[in-house]
Design an enzyme around this catalytic site. Structure first.
Site, PDB file in Angstrom:
ATOM      1  N   ASP A  58       0.862  -1.197   0.000  1.00  0.00           N
ATOM      2  CA  ASP A  58       0.000   0.000   0.000  1.00  0.00           C
ATOM      3  C   ASP A  58       0.892   1.238   0.000  1.00  0.00           C
ATOM      4  O   ASP A  58       1.076   1.886   1.028  1.00  0.00           O
ATOM      5  CB  ASP A  58      -0.910  -0.023   1.225  1.00  0.00           C
ATOM      6  CG  ASP A  58      -1.904   1.134   1.218  1.00  0.00           C
ATOM      7  OD1 ASP A  58      -1.883   1.934   0.261  1.00  0.00           O
ATOM      8  OD2 ASP A  58      -2.690   1.237   2.173  1.00  0.00           O
ATOM      9  N   LYS A  60       0.354   3.673  -2.328  1.00  0.00           N
ATOM     10  CA  LYS A  60      -0.458   4.719  -2.974  1.00  0.00           C
ATOM     11  C   LYS A  60       0.411   5.541  -3.926  1.00  0.00           C
ATOM     12  O   LYS A  60       0.542   6.764  -3.811  1.00  0.00           O
ATOM     13  CB  LYS A  60      -1.133   5.620  -1.934  1.00  0.00           C
ATOM     14  CG  LYS A  60      -2.103   4.841  -1.054  1.00  0.00           C
ATOM     15  CD  LYS A  60      -2.929   5.729  -0.162  1.00  0.00           C
ATOM     16  CE  LYS A  60      -3.793   4.908   0.762  1.00  0.00           C
ATOM     17  NZ  LYS A  60      -3.034   4.190   1.812  1.00  0.00           N
ATOM     18  N   VAL A  61       0.951   4.822  -4.887  1.00  0.00           N
ATOM     19  CA  VAL A  61       1.916   5.388  -5.829  1.00  0.00           C
ATOM     20  C   VAL A  61       1.259   6.539  -6.600  1.00  0.00           C
ATOM     21  O   VAL A  61       0.147   6.401  -7.108  1.00  0.00           O
ATOM     22  CB  VAL A  61       2.416   4.290  -6.782  1.00  0.00           C
ATOM     23  CG1 VAL A  61       3.476   4.829  -7.713  1.00  0.00           C
ATOM     24  CG2 VAL A  61       2.938   3.103  -5.982  1.00  0.00           C
ATOM     25  N   ALA A  62       1.946   7.674  -6.659  1.00  0.00           N
ATOM     26  CA  ALA A  62       1.323   8.874  -7.246  1.00  0.00           C
ATOM     27  C   ALA A  62       2.386   9.769  -7.868  1.00  0.00           C
ATOM     28  O   ALA A  62       2.587  10.910  -7.434  1.00  0.00           O
ATOM     29  CB  ALA A  62       0.533   9.632  -6.182  1.00  0.00           C
ATOM     30  N   SER A 115     -11.185   6.524   2.978  1.00  0.00           N
ATOM     31  CA  SER A 115     -12.151   6.231   4.039  1.00  0.00           C
ATOM     32  C   SER A 115     -12.253   7.291   5.131  1.00  0.00           C
ATOM     33  O   SER A 115     -13.212   7.290   5.902  1.00  0.00           O
ATOM     34  CB  SER A 115     -11.774   4.902   4.703  1.00  0.00           C
ATOM     35  OG  SER A 115     -10.461   4.963   5.232  1.00  0.00           O
ATOM     36  N   GLY A 175     -16.430   1.657  10.383  1.00  0.00           N
ATOM     37  CA  GLY A 175     -17.224   0.860   9.439  1.00  0.00           C
ATOM     38  C   GLY A 175     -17.637  -0.478  10.037  1.00  0.00           C
ATOM     39  O   GLY A 175     -16.937  -1.036  10.884  1.00  0.00           O
ATOM     40  N   GLY A 190      -6.890  -3.172  10.146  1.00  0.00           N
ATOM     41  CA  GLY A 190      -5.595  -2.937  10.767  1.00  0.00           C
ATOM     42  C   GLY A 190      -5.659  -2.956  12.268  1.00  0.00           C
ATOM     43  O   GLY A 190      -5.600  -4.015  12.907  1.00  0.00           O
TER      44      GLY A 190
HETATM   45  N1  U5P Z   1      -6.280   2.865   4.150  1.00  0.00           N
HETATM   46  C1  U5P Z   1      -7.371   3.440   4.769  1.00  0.00           C
HETATM   47  N2  U5P Z   1      -8.229   4.187   4.012  1.00  0.00           N
HETATM   48  C2  U5P Z   1      -8.049   4.400   2.686  1.00  0.00           C
HETATM   49  C3  U5P Z   1      -6.943   3.819   2.062  1.00  0.00           C
HETATM   50  C4  U5P Z   1      -6.081   3.062   2.827  1.00  0.00           C
HETATM   51  O1  U5P Z   1      -7.588   3.286   5.981  1.00  0.00           O
HETATM   52  O2  U5P Z   1      -8.868   5.055   2.081  1.00  0.00           O
HETATM   53  C5  U5P Z   1      -5.327   2.035   4.901  1.00  0.00           C
HETATM   54  C6  U5P Z   1      -4.660   2.689   6.074  1.00  0.00           C
HETATM   55  O3  U5P Z   1      -3.465   3.333   5.672  1.00  0.00           O
HETATM   56  C7  U5P Z   1      -4.392   1.486   6.957  1.00  0.00           C
HETATM   57  C8  U5P Z   1      -5.586   0.583   6.706  1.00  0.00           C
HETATM   58  O4  U5P Z   1      -3.234   0.811   6.515  1.00  0.00           O
HETATM   59  O5  U5P Z   1      -6.027   0.887   5.401  1.00  0.00           O
HETATM   60  C9  U5P Z   1      -6.723   0.756   7.697  1.00  0.00           C
HETATM   61  O6  U5P Z   1      -6.244   0.546   8.987  1.00  0.00           O
HETATM   62  P1  U5P Z   1      -7.180   0.614  10.304  1.00  0.00           P
HETATM   63  O7  U5P Z   1      -7.933   1.882  10.254  1.00  0.00           O
HETATM   64  O8  U5P Z   1      -8.069  -0.607  10.231  1.00  0.00           O
HETATM   65  O9  U5P Z   1      -6.180   0.549  11.416  1.00  0.00           O
END
Ligand code: U5P
Length: 212
Positions: A58, A60-62, A115, A175, A190
């Site tokens: 992850d 998030k290459v940009a 998110s 969520g 996570g």
């Molecule tokens: N993550 C998000 N939301 C996004 C994209 C990626 O939460 O829109 C990643 C976070 O960087 C983390 C994981 O690695 O998903 C969510 O972790 P947690 O909130 O369950 O600890």
């Protein structure tokens, strides 16, 4: 069946390996991002490779297409199976990630909508929909969509059809895994797992909730 993906954002190699090994029987893939790679090095991918689970980078290459390609080549050479890239840099940049992934038999997922609360400032108003369309036209394997907004997942599903949706934002971000599991192909979790007193037991509980 909806997958459970462990987001392993811990900051030391030993606990990362211990949590991953203990949780492995209950998860379908492990997602590793900057926190762990910056703390433990890219070699963490080889350390976890023996578990036999797909490893998702992850990052998030940009960047511009050439830099995106260079980044993705390093990621797949390090042993990862998939990469997450941003799409807002444009279709040429996204296609560079997709091409680098597919050349090694890997996968590329494009962030359609994030998110966290602030994500609505830029992703709403049509941008997430355009990013989902870009994921389709650039032949990405799927998208990242927010578990914190199931109604948005439904909209984005209408655009990408049967392509994969991986969804972070359950548990710590609020969520509901049971709701989201019905809409997506994989739920990313996570903190709720790796900060639990017994991460393996928590992973098992999450797996049961999303697979029922
Ligand atoms: N993550 C998000 N939301 C996004 C994209 C990626 O939460 O829109 C990643 C976070 O960087 C983390 C994981 O690695 O998903 C969510 O972790 P947690 O909130 O369950 O600890």
């Amino acid at each position: 069946m909806t997958e459970l993906i462990l987001a392993l954002d811990v900051l030391d190699r030993k606990s990362a390996i211990a949590i991953a090994e203990a949780s492995a029987p209950h998860v379908d893939a492990i997602k590793i991002g900057y926190p762990l790679v910056l703390a433990a090095g890219l070699g963490i991918a080889r350390d976890l490779g023996g578990l036999g689970l797909p490893l998702i980078a992850d990052f998030k290459v940009a960047d511009i297409p050439n830099t995106n390609r260079l980044i993705c080549e390093q990621v797949f050479a390090a042993g990862f199976d998939a990469i997450i890239a941003h799409g807002f840099t444009g279709s040429d940049a996204a296609r560079a990630c997709v091409a680098a992934a597919h050349e090694t038999g890997g996968a590329c997922y494009i962030v359609a909508e994030m998110s966290h609360p602030g994500a609505t400032e830029f992703f709403h108003g049509g941008t997430a929909e355009r990013l989902a369309e870009l994921a389709v036209t650039s032949r990405a394997d799927g998208i990242i969509a927010p578990a914190t907004r199931p109604e948005r997942i439904a909209v984005l599903r209408g655009i990408i059809g049967s392509r994969t949706i991986y969804s972070p934002g359950v548990g710590a971000q609020g969520g509901d895994p049971a709701v989201v599991a019905r809409l997506v192909d994989g739920v990313i979790v996570g903190r709720s797992i790796y900060e639990a007193p017994d991460p393996a037991a928590e992973a098992e509980r999450y797996a049961a909730r999303i697979r029922q």
